[in-house]
Design a protein around this motif. Sequence first.
Motif, PDB file in Angstrom:
ATOM      1  N   SER A 108       0.549  -1.187  -0.302  1.00 38.26           N
ATOM      2  CA  SER A 108      -0.300   0.165  -0.181  1.00 38.26           C
ATOM      3  C   SER A 108       0.726   1.517   0.071  1.00 38.26           C
ATOM      4  O   SER A 108       0.458   2.562  -0.387  1.00 38.26           O
ATOM      5  N   ALA A 109       1.870   0.964   0.115  1.00 40.84           N
ATOM      6  CA  ALA A 109       3.549   2.921   0.097  1.00 40.84           C
ATOM      7  C   ALA A 109       3.192   3.496  -1.392  1.00 40.84           C
ATOM      8  O   ALA A 109       2.727   2.662  -1.821  1.00 40.84           O
ATOM      9  N   VAL A 110       2.809   4.267  -1.073  1.00 45.90           N
ATOM     10  CA  VAL A 110       3.223   4.806  -3.018  1.00 45.90           C
ATOM     11  C   VAL A 110       3.816   4.467  -3.097  1.00 45.90           C
ATOM     12  O   VAL A 110       3.737   4.327  -4.469  1.00 45.90           O
ATOM     13  N   ASN A 111       5.055   4.016  -4.057  1.00 50.56           N
ATOM     14  CA  ASN A 111       5.854   2.845  -4.640  1.00 50.56           C
ATOM     15  C   ASN A 111       6.095   1.820  -4.260  1.00 50.56           C
ATOM     16  O   ASN A 111       7.053   1.012  -4.260  1.00 50.56           O
ATOM     17  N   GLY A 112       4.970   0.940  -3.438  1.00 50.67           N
ATOM     18  CA  GLY A 112       4.810  -0.190  -3.040  1.00 50.67           C
ATOM     19  C   GLY A 112       4.410  -0.743  -3.989  1.00 50.67           C
ATOM     20  O   GLY A 112       4.045  -1.807  -4.057  1.00 50.67           O
ATOM     21  N   MET A 113       5.972  -1.743  -4.633  1.00 49.31           N
ATOM     22  CA  MET A 113       6.000  -2.517  -6.065  1.00 49.31           C
ATOM     23  C   MET A 113       7.632  -2.506  -7.106  1.00 49.31           C
ATOM     24  O   MET A 113       8.016  -1.830  -6.359  1.00 49.31           O
ATOM     25  N   ASN A 114       7.493  -3.645  -7.086  1.00 48.54           N
ATOM     26  CA  ASN A 114       8.122  -3.480  -8.021  1.00 48.54           C
ATOM     27  C   ASN A 114       7.928  -4.275  -9.091  1.00 48.54           C
ATOM     28  O   ASN A 114       6.980  -4.208  -9.249  1.00 48.54           O
TER      29      ASN A 114
END
Length: 212
Positions: A108-114
């Motif tokens: 759920s973080a703003v840039n929480g992914m790759n």
Amino acid sequence: MRDFGSTASFRNITATAGGTTSTAVATYLAPFANVLLPTGGWTSYGGLWTASSANETYSNITGGSGEKSIAGVSTWGNYSLTGDVQLVSSATTATSAGFVVRVSNPSSAVNGMNGYYAGVSSSALSLVRINSGTATTLATRALPATLGVNTWYHLTVEAVGCTITATAQLKSGSALTIASFADTGCTATTGQIGVRTVGTTATWRDVAVTPR
């Protein structure tokens, strides 16, 4: 193209060569028209997501930065993700909505992914790499005209090897905007698909995946 007994008009026609390093990908159509299970297979990370089986659409009605909903299979490699998107509450140079591809480790973080994000703002189509919380803009191309709210844009993201290409065009017709980047040595070579907002509520429809 061919007609039979009638005049006709055509648009949004593309021909795509197959990739040379394909990973098997099953053709996928988002199930937003399914009354019983309109969001089957989609997992949200932030935001408040709703599906309309009547309109066959999927929406984030909070529209925070980096809110996303993810579907598909983690082993998908080379594929094209297509669909329509519209910015609903805010269309500025700082807000956007679009697709994510080659997604792994979503949160759920703003840039929480790759993976990669392709989105349209009021003025541009942008292609962004997101890796362990850091977002890096890879390519930005100006749209042919300012994009307002509640305007459908047709968006395609192709991931083949380490080359990521995004195209955008008004559903009512416009010049095709293309943003592409050869991300040499990329580490995100497989992953899921999804939709993402940055500072605006947004709606998607006609989401589909085809193998490359």
